[in-house]
Motif scaffolding. Structure first.
Motif, PDB file in Angstrom:
ATOM      1  N   UNK B   8       2.576  -9.048  13.957  1.00 46.07           N
ATOM      2  CA  UNK B   8       3.202  -9.022  12.510  1.00 46.07           C
ATOM      3  C   UNK B   8       4.791  -8.588  13.013  1.00 46.07           C
ATOM      4  N   UNK B   9       5.565  -9.397  13.291  1.00 47.94           N
ATOM      5  CA  UNK B   9       6.874  -8.908  13.789  1.00 47.94           C
ATOM      6  C   UNK B   9       8.100  -9.497  13.008  1.00 47.94           C
ATOM      7  N   UNK B  10       9.238  -9.124  13.113  1.00 45.56           N
ATOM      8  CA  UNK B  10      10.476  -9.565  12.134  1.00 45.56           C
ATOM      9  C   UNK B  10      10.643 -11.110  12.873  1.00 45.56           C
ATOM     10  N   UNK B  11      11.178 -12.116  11.827  1.00 47.25           N
ATOM     11  CA  UNK B  11      11.391 -13.229  12.351  1.00 47.25           C
ATOM     12  C   UNK B  11      12.093 -13.410  13.681  1.00 47.25           C
ATOM     13  N   UNK B  12      12.996 -12.653  14.036  1.00 45.81           N
ATOM     14  CA  UNK B  12      13.911 -13.057  15.375  1.00 45.81           C
ATOM     15  C   UNK B  12      13.095 -12.811  16.571  1.00 45.81           C
ATOM     16  N   UNK B  13      11.775 -11.885  16.129  1.00 47.38           N
ATOM     17  CA  UNK B  13      10.852 -11.835  17.691  1.00 47.38           C
ATOM     18  C   UNK B  13       9.546 -12.576  17.731  1.00 47.38           C
ATOM     19  N   UNK B  14       9.608 -13.546  16.584  1.00 53.63           N
ATOM     20  CA  UNK B  14       8.233 -14.285  16.395  1.00 53.63           C
ATOM     21  C   UNK B  14       7.992 -15.070  17.647  1.00 53.63           C
ATOM     22  N   UNK B  15       9.146 -15.929  18.086  1.00 50.73           N
ATOM     23  CA  UNK B  15       8.967 -16.985  19.186  1.00 50.73           C
ATOM     24  C   UNK B  15       8.819 -16.061  20.727  1.00 50.73           C
ATOM     25  N   UNK B  16       9.277 -14.782  20.689  1.00 49.54           N
ATOM     26  CA  UNK B  16       9.300 -13.937  21.833  1.00 49.54           C
ATOM     27  C   UNK B  16       7.760 -13.438  21.873  1.00 49.54           C
ATOM     28  N   UNK B  17       7.239 -13.255  20.961  1.00 50.73           N
ATOM     29  CA  UNK B  17       5.942 -12.456  21.064  1.00 50.73           C
ATOM     30  C   UNK B  17       4.834 -13.475  21.151  1.00 50.73           C
ATOM     31  N   UNK B  18       4.930 -14.952  20.596  1.00 53.03           N
ATOM     32  CA  UNK B  18       4.195 -15.739  20.740  1.00 53.03           C
ATOM     33  C   UNK B  18       4.223 -16.260  22.408  1.00 53.03           C
ATOM     34  N   UNK B  46       0.177  -5.400  27.223  1.00 57.20           N
ATOM     35  CA  UNK B  46       0.662  -4.302  26.303  1.00 57.20           C
ATOM     36  C   UNK B  46       1.888  -3.806  26.510  1.00 57.20           C
ATOM     37  N   UNK B  47       2.203  -3.668  27.716  1.00 51.81           N
ATOM     38  CA  UNK B  47       3.689  -2.896  28.221  1.00 51.81           C
ATOM     39  C   UNK B  47       4.629  -3.888  27.913  1.00 51.81           C
ATOM     40  N   UNK B  48       4.289  -5.391  28.182  1.00 52.62           N
ATOM     41  CA  UNK B  48       5.340  -6.349  27.843  1.00 52.62           C
ATOM     42  C   UNK B  48       5.621  -6.195  26.214  1.00 52.62           C
ATOM     43  N   UNK B  49       4.490  -6.267  25.334  1.00 52.73           N
ATOM     44  CA  UNK B  49       4.790  -6.356  23.988  1.00 52.73           C
ATOM     45  C   UNK B  49       5.527  -5.002  23.432  1.00 52.73           C
ATOM     46  N   UNK B  50       5.174  -3.756  24.101  1.00 52.70           N
ATOM     47  CA  UNK B  50       5.881  -2.393  23.966  1.00 52.70           C
ATOM     48  C   UNK B  50       7.212  -2.661  23.973  1.00 52.70           C
ATOM     49  N   UNK B  51       7.857  -3.324  25.090  1.00 51.34           N
ATOM     50  CA  UNK B  51       9.145  -3.361  25.280  1.00 51.34           C
ATOM     51  C   UNK B  51       9.798  -4.339  24.489  1.00 51.34           C
ATOM     52  N   UNK B  52       9.128  -5.474  23.680  1.00 52.90           N
ATOM     53  CA  UNK B  52       9.905  -6.535  23.146  1.00 52.90           C
ATOM     54  C   UNK B  52       9.711  -6.334  21.439  1.00 52.90           C
ATOM     55  N   UNK B  53       9.124  -5.361  21.141  1.00 50.17           N
ATOM     56  CA  UNK B  53       9.063  -5.278  19.667  1.00 50.17           C
ATOM     57  C   UNK B  53      10.108  -4.107  19.234  1.00 50.17           C
ATOM     58  N   UNK B  54      10.367  -4.121  17.885  1.00 48.45           N
ATOM     59  CA  UNK B  54      11.359  -3.164  17.224  1.00 48.45           C
ATOM     60  C   UNK B  54      10.083  -2.244  16.717  1.00 48.45           C
ATOM     61  N   UNK B  56      10.386   0.194  14.863  1.00 48.17           N
ATOM     62  CA  UNK B  56      10.499   0.637  13.527  1.00 48.17           C
ATOM     63  C   UNK B  56       9.662  -0.204  12.318  1.00 48.17           C
ATOM     64  N   UNK B  57       9.734  -1.381  12.662  1.00 44.85           N
ATOM     65  CA  UNK B  57       9.446  -2.548  11.771  1.00 44.85           C
ATOM     66  C   UNK B  57       8.183  -3.376  12.302  1.00 44.85           C
ATOM     67  N   UNK B  58       7.832  -3.496  13.470  1.00 38.27           N
ATOM     68  CA  UNK B  58       6.895  -4.673  13.983  1.00 38.27           C
ATOM     69  C   UNK B  58       5.561  -3.835  14.209  1.00 38.27           C
ATOM     70  N   UNK B  59       4.444  -4.728  14.278  1.00 31.84           N
ATOM     71  CA  UNK B  59       3.342  -4.224  14.533  1.00 31.84           C
ATOM     72  C   UNK B  59       2.358  -5.346  15.130  1.00 31.84           C
ATOM     73  N   UNK B  60       1.699  -5.003  16.223  1.00 30.24           N
ATOM     74  CA  UNK B  60       1.018  -5.602  16.978  1.00 30.24           C
ATOM     75  C   UNK B  60      -0.266  -5.059  17.324  1.00 30.24           C
ATOM     76  N   UNK B  61      -1.614  -5.746  16.563  1.00 32.13           N
ATOM     77  CA  UNK B  61      -2.955  -5.095  16.715  1.00 32.13           C
ATOM     78  C   UNK B  61      -3.514  -5.792  18.190  1.00 32.13           C
TER      79      UNK B  61
END
Lengths: 87, 87
Positions: B8-18, B46-54, B56-61
């Motif tokens: 559940x990430x900000x729109x600008x990071x959706x493609x990157x997260x996918x 998990x380490x990659x996700x940690x680097x790529x999210x914001x 303050x606002x994003x959340x990945x379960x």
């Protein structure tokens, strides 16, 4: 059974879907709920969801486990449901 | 381990997260991926996700199970990943 429900519905149905899910499960994150449910209650929840979604565009996933919960649930980033507990 | 990742990430990071998730897991629905991963690969993801999210606002379960996959996965509404297979 242990159930994870993840919904992806049009904006106008988001609040309705959350409200429906919360009657049966615990909210985890924006569109994710989880909890223990009997088969009967799970069937009831699914029936309610079926009635409330737009079958052309919405999608709701139910993962179910007969036995165990999960080994771990880790959140990277913010724990959105902490806010929910305060509100 | 069997892993379910829900972001559940900000729109600008959706493609990157996918894109990040797909390197390790199979896409199920908009913000949901699943698959079998070794502990080492899960840690890498998990380490990659940690680097790529914001943070303050994003959340990945990440839900993980040591043993079994799941008893059932039911989708009510459309199966969004069928479209993905065609494209």
């Amino acid at each position: 059974m242990f159930v994870i429900m993840i919904y992806d519905v049009g904006e106008r149905r988001v609040a309705k879907m959350l409200k429906t899910g919360r009657k049966y499960l615990n909210w985890v994150q924006n569109s994710v709920l989880e909890g223990e449910l009997s088969e009967g209650l799970l069937a009831k929840l699914k029936a309610e969801v079926k009635q409330k979604i737009d079958h052309e565009s919405d999608s709701v996933i139910f993962y179910t486990w007969r036995s165990e919960r999960y080994t771990a649930r880790d959140v990277i980033g913010i724990e959105k449901n902490e806010l929910a507990l305060i509100v």
